[in-house]
Enzyme design. Sequence first.
Site, short mmCIF file in Angstrom:
data_model
loop_
_atom_site.label_atom_id
_atom_site.label_comp_id
_atom_site.label_asym_id
_atom_site.label_seq_id
_atom_site.Cartn_x
_atom_site.Cartn_y
_atom_site.Cartn_z
N HIS A 175 4.00 -8.66 -4.34
CA HIS A 175 2.84 -9.55 -4.44
C HIS A 175 2.32 -9.66 -5.88
CE1 HIS A 175 0.49 -5.71 -3.96
NE2 HIS A 175 -0.32 -6.33 -4.80
N ASP A 205 7.28 -5.14 0.34
CA ASP A 205 6.45 -5.41 -0.83
C ASP A 205 6.96 -4.68 -2.08
OD1 ASP A 205 4.42 -6.67 -2.16
OD2 ASP A 205 2.88 -5.21 -1.64
N SER A 284 -1.91 -2.34 -8.59
CA SER A 284 -0.76 -2.60 -7.72
C SER A 284 0.54 -2.52 -8.51
CB SER A 284 -0.89 -3.98 -7.08
OG SER A 284 -1.97 -4.02 -6.20
#
Length: 441
Positions: A175, A205, A284
Amino acid sequence: MAAAAASHSLLCTSSLSNSSSSLSRSRGHLPKPSKSILAFHKASVVVSFLRPAPPRLWNSSDSTRSTLPLAAKNRPLASALDSVLLVCTSIALSVSLFVADVDPASAFVVTPQRKLQTDELATVRLFQDNTPSVVYITNLAVKQDAFTLDVLEVPQGSGSGFVWDKEGHVVTNYHVIRGASDLKVTLADQSTYDANVVGFDQDKDVAVLRVNAPKDKLRPIPIGISADLLVGQKVFAIGNPFGLDHTLTTGVISGLRREISSAATGRPIQDVIQTDAAINPGNSGGPLLDSSGNLIGINTAIYSPSGASSGVGFSIPVDTVGGIVDQLVKFGKVTRPILGIKFAPDQSVEQLGVSGVLVLDAPANGPAGKAGLLPTKRDSYGRLILGDIITSVNGKKVINGSDLYRILDQCKVGDTVTVEVLRGDHKEKIPVVLEPKPDES
């Protein structure tokens, strides 16, 4: 007189030598003295040299030439001389303070050397050793100016990542790079390189990039093991929250074997690590480390209504990441088996009063369609005819979509699985040959 002068000179030299040796001995235990203290010491030594030895009276009748102090006769002179020396010493000290240009109040203050505790030193060393492995990733998108119609590349997001090997492979979350027309990777020394996408796995992911940076600038992160983690174990997260490069946060493992959904496909990710280390937007893709500085997970998501850290963060375990990265580096994709169906949300099935996975669509060219699974459809009157409801696979009960994914993750492409379905008012067992997931651009 010459002998007395020599004796006095030896006394002063010995005193100075002792003072110097004393300073030398103490230097290993105390911090370096300030300029004002050194100046005061020098001024005191100079004044001590100016002070003459006490007057002596030589007795010529004594063959040994013994000396007798003239204490009684020279006592007023010695008292006056002491006063003069005291004034000279005060003047020398004032001059030394003025020349040294320091605060008089701090002239005699000795600042102790900063000492860190053992755990603090370990944390500092961990950050210094692993920071060169963490990178900053900028996601660029092509935008067209509404007035000039010029096509521009503008940043649409950013995140973190880490160096996987000396070949320039960088691991991050999918993402972080989703929808990017171009990617920039900034290393720890602030050098920036264009990055190419090697491959990605939307379901878990995870994405792998590659940069053409010199090998001496690439420091792969040490890889650990996530199978033996324990709740309460200390962990460290390094990333770039809100664009602030190389930020360290600490915490503990607050939970294991959690399950979250992929932001891209909604497919569940099992065995996720839960931590209370602060993870914010921009973290992230960054590494989660154990106390030895080894990678144990990728920081992926947080549970927060506001979007900021709430003390509940999630990381994909390194044991899961390792297998995905190896496939992406070798083949550019992850080969994962699928049934080839689309199924209804779990809430819809619950409203029907049954448990299982309701098949909404089963394309004829897919594994389920070839095996004969029936999709949900409408008849000629527009009435809804429910398709097959999957209740078990290989004898393992299926209550919802997460159960189905969990079972398929344990299978391989080409395996034949026995799918038990509820069709109307009766159950049937149908063998299905699993096929690989189609390539995605």
